[in-house]
Design a protein around this motif. Structure first.
Motif, PDB file in Angstrom:
ATOM      1  N   TYR A   1      25.643 -16.919  23.768  1.00 40.36           N
ATOM      2  CA  TYR A   1      25.465 -16.156  22.529  1.00 40.36           C
ATOM      3  C   TYR A   1      26.443 -16.631  21.452  1.00 40.36           C
ATOM      4  N   PRO A   2      25.948 -17.186  20.354  1.00 36.88           N
ATOM      5  CA  PRO A   2      26.840 -17.582  19.249  1.00 36.88           C
ATOM      6  C   PRO A   2      26.828 -16.549  18.114  1.00 36.88           C
ATOM      7  N   ILE A   3      27.932 -16.479  17.407  1.00 36.89           N
ATOM      8  CA  ILE A   3      28.029 -15.618  16.226  1.00 36.89           C
ATOM      9  C   ILE A   3      28.578 -16.440  15.075  1.00 36.89           C
ATOM     10  N   ALA A   4      28.115 -16.154  13.869  1.00 32.74           N
ATOM     11  CA  ALA A   4      28.556 -16.923  12.700  1.00 32.74           C
ATOM     12  C   ALA A   4      28.540 -16.067  11.450  1.00 32.74           C
ATOM     13  N   VAL A   5      29.395 -16.428  10.520  1.00 36.67           N
ATOM     14  CA  VAL A   5      29.352 -15.852   9.176  1.00 36.67           C
ATOM     15  C   VAL A   5      28.167 -16.484   8.461  1.00 36.67           C
ATOM     16  N   THR A   6      27.410 -15.693   7.738  1.00 37.69           N
ATOM     17  CA  THR A   6      26.258 -16.230   7.016  1.00 37.69           C
ATOM     18  C   THR A   6      26.686 -16.800   5.664  1.00 37.69           C
ATOM     19  N   SER A   7      25.745 -17.456   5.020  1.00 42.72           N
ATOM     20  CA  SER A   7      26.022 -18.003   3.689  1.00 42.72           C
ATOM     21  C   SER A   7      26.375 -16.890   2.707  1.00 42.72           C
ATOM     22  N   LYS A   8      25.748 -15.731   2.870  1.00 42.13           N
ATOM     23  CA  LYS A   8      26.069 -14.580   2.013  1.00 42.13           C
ATOM     24  C   LYS A   8      27.468 -14.063   2.309  1.00 42.13           C
ATOM     25  N   GLY A   9      27.873 -14.146   3.585  1.00 42.96           N
ATOM     26  CA  GLY A   9      29.145 -13.567   3.976  1.00 42.96           C
ATOM     27  C   GLY A   9      30.338 -14.498   3.908  1.00 42.96           C
ATOM     28  N   GLU A  10      30.110 -15.779   3.574  1.00 44.43           N
ATOM     29  CA  GLU A  10      31.204 -16.750   3.649  1.00 44.43           C
ATOM     30  C   GLU A  10      32.362 -16.444   2.716  1.00 44.43           C
ATOM     31  N   LYS A  11      32.093 -15.723   1.628  1.00 41.65           N
ATOM     32  CA  LYS A  11      33.178 -15.361   0.710  1.00 41.65           C
ATOM     33  C   LYS A  11      33.617 -13.911   0.929  1.00 41.65           C
ATOM     34  N   ASP A  12      33.113 -13.323   1.996  1.00 37.96           N
ATOM     35  CA  ASP A  12      33.421 -11.929   2.304  1.00 37.96           C
ATOM     36  C   ASP A  12      34.457 -11.886   3.425  1.00 37.96           C
ATOM     37  N   GLU A  13      35.624 -11.384   3.121  1.00 31.80           N
ATOM     38  CA  GLU A  13      36.702 -11.332   4.103  1.00 31.80           C
ATOM     39  C   GLU A  13      36.318 -10.484   5.315  1.00 31.80           C
ATOM     40  N   GLY A  14      35.514  -9.445   5.082  1.00 31.42           N
ATOM     41  CA  GLY A  14      35.092  -8.573   6.162  1.00 31.42           C
ATOM     42  C   GLY A  14      34.246  -9.284   7.197  1.00 31.42           C
ATOM     43  N   ALA A  15      33.402 -10.238   6.748  1.00 27.95           N
ATOM     44  CA  ALA A  15      32.550 -10.982   7.668  1.00 27.95           C
ATOM     45  C   ALA A  15      33.378 -11.825   8.618  1.00 27.95           C
ATOM     46  N   GLU A  16      34.391 -12.502   8.079  1.00 28.81           N
ATOM     47  CA  GLU A  16      35.286 -13.305   8.908  1.00 28.81           C
ATOM     48  C   GLU A  16      36.031 -12.416   9.900  1.00 28.81           C
ATOM     49  N   LYS A  17      36.474 -11.265   9.434  1.00 25.38           N
ATOM     50  CA  LYS A  17      37.211 -10.348  10.294  1.00 25.38           C
ATOM     51  C   LYS A  17      36.340  -9.835  11.433  1.00 25.38           C
ATOM     52  N   PHE A  18      35.057  -9.572  11.128  1.00 31.35           N
ATOM     53  CA  PHE A  18      34.170  -9.075  12.180  1.00 31.35           C
ATOM     54  C   PHE A  18      33.959 -10.128  13.259  1.00 31.35           C
ATOM     55  N   VAL A  19      33.724 -11.372  12.851  1.00 36.39           N
ATOM     56  CA  VAL A  19      33.555 -12.450  13.825  1.00 36.39           C
ATOM     57  C   VAL A  19      34.807 -12.587  14.686  1.00 36.39           C
ATOM     58  N   GLU A  20      35.958 -12.555  14.050  1.00 30.67           N
ATOM     59  CA  GLU A  20      37.225 -12.644  14.790  1.00 30.67           C
ATOM     60  C   GLU A  20      37.383 -11.471  15.759  1.00 30.67           C
ATOM     61  N   PHE A  21      36.945 -10.291  15.326  1.00 29.18           N
ATOM     62  CA  PHE A  21      37.054  -9.092  16.150  1.00 29.18           C
ATOM     63  C   PHE A  21      36.189  -9.225  17.408  1.00 29.18           C
ATOM     64  N   VAL A  22      34.977  -9.738  17.236  1.00 27.54           N
ATOM     65  CA  VAL A  22      34.058  -9.923  18.371  1.00 27.54           C
ATOM     66  C   VAL A  22      34.627 -10.894  19.397  1.00 27.54           C
ATOM     67  N   LEU A  23      35.362 -11.879  18.920  1.00 34.17           N
ATOM     68  CA  LEU A  23      35.947 -12.890  19.807  1.00 34.17           C
ATOM     69  C   LEU A  23      37.243 -12.417  20.461  1.00 34.17           C
ATOM     70  N   ALA A  24      37.827 -11.340  19.938  1.00 37.42           N
ATOM     71  CA  ALA A  24      39.116 -10.859  20.432  1.00 37.42           C
ATOM     72  C   ALA A  24      38.958  -9.980  21.677  1.00 37.42           C
ATOM     73  N   GLU A  25      40.091  -9.687  22.304  1.00 37.28           N
ATOM     74  CA  GLU A  25      40.104  -9.033  23.618  1.00 37.28           C
ATOM     75  C   GLU A  25      39.400  -7.677  23.646  1.00 37.28           C
ATOM     76  N   ARG A  26      39.622  -6.857  22.625  1.00 36.12           N
ATOM     77  CA  ARG A  26      39.075  -5.496  22.656  1.00 36.12           C
ATOM     78  C   ARG A  26      37.545  -5.518  22.714  1.00 36.12           C
TER      79      ARG A  26
END
Length: 249
Positions: free
Chosen positions: A211-236
């Motif tokens: 299962y891959p996850i990615a920031v979309t073209s719409k979300g690339e300038k959205d700090e929240g999108a990057e944070k969500f991807v990072e959150f999914v990859l993190a331990e919690r």
């Protein structure tokens, strides 16, 4: 007097707007929109709540078959992040210029789901091809349908399904309601249901969906999108995924 009232109104509007990113921004504009494979629904809803608690950013999910989500994005549906149930579907999104570089965050395999008591006595993939057995599968275009074709080919089983569904949760619903004798679903979906039993088969271990996850073209300038991807990859978030039966990346 009218001038004073007008000035007071302008000041009030200015103060109200200062609480937002821009004066024209609505609550919907500040919500992070995530498109995710149907098999992720239970896990992502829990992860979404955790993300909101930790960051204060609201998350809205659109769950459907991965290939259908790509088609929605191609048609202009707005998404800040996209989580697919397999890599080929994510590749399609990349080639269409819809997403940035993806990262693998989970794995999944198939199992045979049968109604409680297994009335059709399904024991393996070969059992699905017995005369009179009604089987539900995912449509070939979606990741669970592609995985189904692979396991059937490995087992040398030719199957004529009673129905082909657009997402794995729809296959599970057919089994839960007794409309079919069996359905090929992800182990995570079967384990989340108290209305079905699982019948494992050896070929499943040879077909692993990443299962891959990615920031979309719409979300690339959205700090929240990057944070969500990072959150999914993190331990919690990883603990949530694994507690629901997903494998590690």
């Amino acid at each position: 007097m009218k001038v004073m009232k007008t000035l007071a109104t302008v000041v009030a509007l200015t103060l109200a707007c200062s609480a937002l990113t821009s004066c024209g921004e609505s609550e919907a504009d500040s919500t992070l929109t995530v498109f995710a494979a149907a098999s992720l629904k239970k896990s992502f809803e829990e992860i979404g709540k955790q993300f909101e608690e930790e960051t204060g950013t609201a998350v809205s999910f659109n769950f459907a078959g991965s290939s259908g989500l790509v088609e929605q994005m191609k048609s202009g549906a707005p998404a800040h992040a996209f989580a697919s149930a397999d890599e080929p579907t994510m590749k399609t999104a990349i080639e269409a210029g819809l997403v940035q570089e993806p990262q693998i965050f989970a794995t999944n395999t198939l199992t045979i789901a049968v109604p409680e008591g297994n009335p059709a006595n399904i024991t393996d993939l070969e059992s699905l091809a017995k005369p009179g057995v009604k089987v539900a599968v995912c449509a070939p275009a979606v990741p669970c349908g592609n995985a189904t074709k692979q396991v059937l080919d490995l087992a040398g089983v030719s199957l004529t399904p009673a129905t082909e569904e657009p997402k794995v949760t729809a296959v599970l619903t057919k089994v839960e309601s007794g409309q079919v004798d069996a359905g090929l679903v992800y182990v995570t979906d079967a384990s989340a249901s108290d209305k079905v039993e699982s019948v494992d088969f050896p070929q499943a271990a040879e077909v692993v969906n990443r299962y891959p996850i990615a920031v979309t073209s719409k979300g690339e300038k959205d700090e929240g999108a990057e944070k969500f991807v990072e959150f999914v990859l993190a331990e919690r978030a990883q603990q949530v995924l694994q507690s629901n039966g997903f494998g590690t990346p």
